[in-house]
Scaffold this active site. Structure first.
Site, PDB file in Angstrom:
ATOM      1  N   CYS A 336       0.834  -1.200   0.000  1.00  0.00           N
ATOM      2  CA  CYS A 336       0.000   0.000   0.000  1.00  0.00           C
ATOM      3  C   CYS A 336       0.876   1.260   0.000  1.00  0.00           C
ATOM      4  O   CYS A 336       1.545   1.540  -0.981  1.00  0.00           O
ATOM      5  CB  CYS A 336      -0.991  -0.040   1.157  1.00  0.00           C
ATOM      6  N   HIS A 423      -3.538  -5.230   1.466  1.00  0.00           N
ATOM      7  CA  HIS A 423      -3.183  -5.611   2.824  1.00  0.00           C
ATOM      8  C   HIS A 423      -3.642  -7.050   3.087  1.00  0.00           C
ATOM      9  O   HIS A 423      -4.648  -7.502   2.543  1.00  0.00           O
ATOM     10  CB  HIS A 423      -3.867  -4.696   3.842  1.00  0.00           C
TER      11      HIS A 423
END
Length: 498
Positions: A336, A423
């Site tokens: 991310c 994630h």
């Protein structure tokens, strides 16, 4: 019918509130109770995507997500109606019922939060008609006396429904009895009336040695110590804040070495938990450039302040160390915000994470340009990579324009440099094993999959918590508190409220 409830408060942050709350949720679920967790307001950059009431993605604290899993309940925004994600020392991004709701300045903590309290109480009242028991976790300490007037997380919530409260203290820090007594004594008489007992957490040694102190605190406060939970190296939960960021040491003699860059505003650091679960992998969090060069794999994790953390890396020489690692042909994984740092450019024209118009060149290891936008992406994607099935969750404001690099889990790959927007993808066992196999092959190391299943390990950890509470806490008293509320004749402990 309105649910019965119990609040688990703590003398400090990281005293063990999440551990006890999660264990109670698991314990009650094993006894057939329809139980839900609740935390009115969480301050954490470790969050999780769930499905909202409208079927779209929504965001809650990671701790409440794992507590729902422990309870056998479907995680939902009502379990953590207010989530604050710190963007610096004085400002937090606000999430209400799973959706972005502006920002909160430090000065707003003492005023201007009535709308958040209303949302929190409405969420609790909604859960209370759908569940038999609500186990509520407090935040920080219930004696944040400068914030008590507008509190809706600790005693403000307890007073909302006359909920009994148990205070947890961490004996590993030292001074636990002073902390328990002081926490109670600084509460107002009306707040004290709801505090029914204490639990001591993380004790190492012979519990019999505590008997005189437990007797003394019971005499001086009129509240018993309901249990002493021993320290266990196997207690390992999805934490809600960076206080629990620590490495996982390998159990083999020559492990793969993973260095995770410990960014100041690190988010979703539990992404690497699955790596630490492998007995042949050694995970450490590092902030020293020299440690990067010692690793087989470098992980740049998520961050809530991408440009600020990029500047921090450059101040410490960590950017050059990561680039040198990659140019030596050694693996790098960005997740991310960490993936965005590995790209060509980062732009924040609308000031989503900081000053409007801020921009910087990234590390240039991947052909990706990131532009932040106001609308947050909340998704639960799935797919394949490295020949393995994988799933995860996305939480980000960044919009990515990928160039010619190979696609990898919503991100990009160039040789041994990987970047993903997903994630939690390493919790997919097949993908984790395939990825670590690539790391080993690239670095010339030997590594074999252990056969560890992440889901099974998580289940075992949750059952361990329930077992510890069953063995070391007077669960019958806790259940009586849930059923009947706090006793009405609890004594006032001077000096009362400040």
């Amino acid at each position: 019918m309105t649910a019965r409830a119990l609040m688990i408060a703590g003398t400090t942050s990281d005293a063990g509130k999440s551990v006890v709350t999660t264990g109670l949720c698991r314990l009650l679920a094993r006894r057939g109770v329809k139980v839900a967790p609740f935390k009115a307001q969480n301050m954490s950059n470790n969050s999780m995507v769930v499905t909202g009431s409208d079927g779209a993605g929504a965001e809650i604290g990671r701790a409440q997500w794992i507590q729902a899993v422990a309870a056998g309940a479907v995680p939902e925004p009502a379990m953590n109606p207010v989530l604050l994600k710190p963007e610096g020392d004085r400002r937090s991004h606000v999430v209400v019922m799973g959706r972005p709701a502006g920002t909160l300045d430090a000065r707003d903590f003492t005023r201007g939060r009535d709308h958040l309290a209303e949302a929190a109480f409405a969420a609790y009242d909604d859960l209370a008609v759908r569940y038999d028991v609500i186990v509520c976790e407090g935040a920080g300490s219930p004696t944040e006396i400068n914030l008590r007037e507008g509190d809706f997380v600790n005693m403000g919530l307890a007073r909302h429904v006359s909920m009994p409260v148990v205070i947890v203290g961490d004996i590993d820090r030292g001074g636990v009895y002073a902390a328990l007594h002081g926490t109670l004594a600084l509460l107002s008489p009306a707040d004290q009336a709801l505090v029914a007992g204490f639990v001591i957490n993380k004790f190492r040694g012979d519990e019999a040695l505590l008997a005189p102190a437990n007797d003394a605190i019971a005499r001086t406060t009129g509240r018993p110590v309901l249990g002493v939970v021993p320290w266990s190296p196997r207690v390992w939960l999805d934490s809600e804040d960076g206080m629990d960021v620590e490495g996982r040491r390998a159990s083999t003699g020559d492990p793969l070495r993973v260095a995770v860059v410990r960014l100041p505003r690190i988010s979703n650091f539990t992404d690497v938990d699955a790596l630490g679960l492998e007995p042949g992998v050694d995970v450490s969090f590092v902030s020293d450039a020299r440690r990067v060069g010692e690793a087989d794999l470098v992980v740049v994790p998520g961050t809530r302040a991408t440009l600020a953390d990029l500047a921090w890396m450059r101040e410490r020489g960590l950017d050059a160390a990561v680039v040198a690692h990659a140019r030596a042909g050694r693996p790098v994984l960005g997740i991310c915000g960490g993936f965005q740092l590995l790209g060509r450019t980062i732009n924040d024209p609308e000031g989503v994470e900081g000053a409007a118009g801020a921009a910087a060149d990234g590390l240039g290891l991947l052909d990706v340009a990131t532009t932040f936008g106001e609308e947050k992406v909340l998704r639960l994607p799935s797919g394949t990579a490295l020949g393995a099935d994988a799933s995860g969750y996305e939480i980000h404001h960044g919009r990515l324009a990928r160039g010619g690099d190979e696609e990898f889990l919503g991100g990009a790959r160039r040789a041994a440099v990987f970047g993903t927007m997903w994630h939690g993808s390493l919790e997919s066992d097949a993908l984790r094993h395939a990825f670590l196999g690539e790391v080993a092959a690239t670095t010339g190391r030997r590594w074999e999959p252990s056969g560890v299943r992440f889901a099974d390990a998580r289940t075992a950890r949750l059952d361990l918590l329930a077992d510890l509470l069953e063995q070391h806490v007077d669960v019958d008293v806790l259940l009586t508190l849930v059923e009947r509320g706090a006793p009405l004749d609890l004594p006032l402990v001077p000096p009362g409220a400040v």
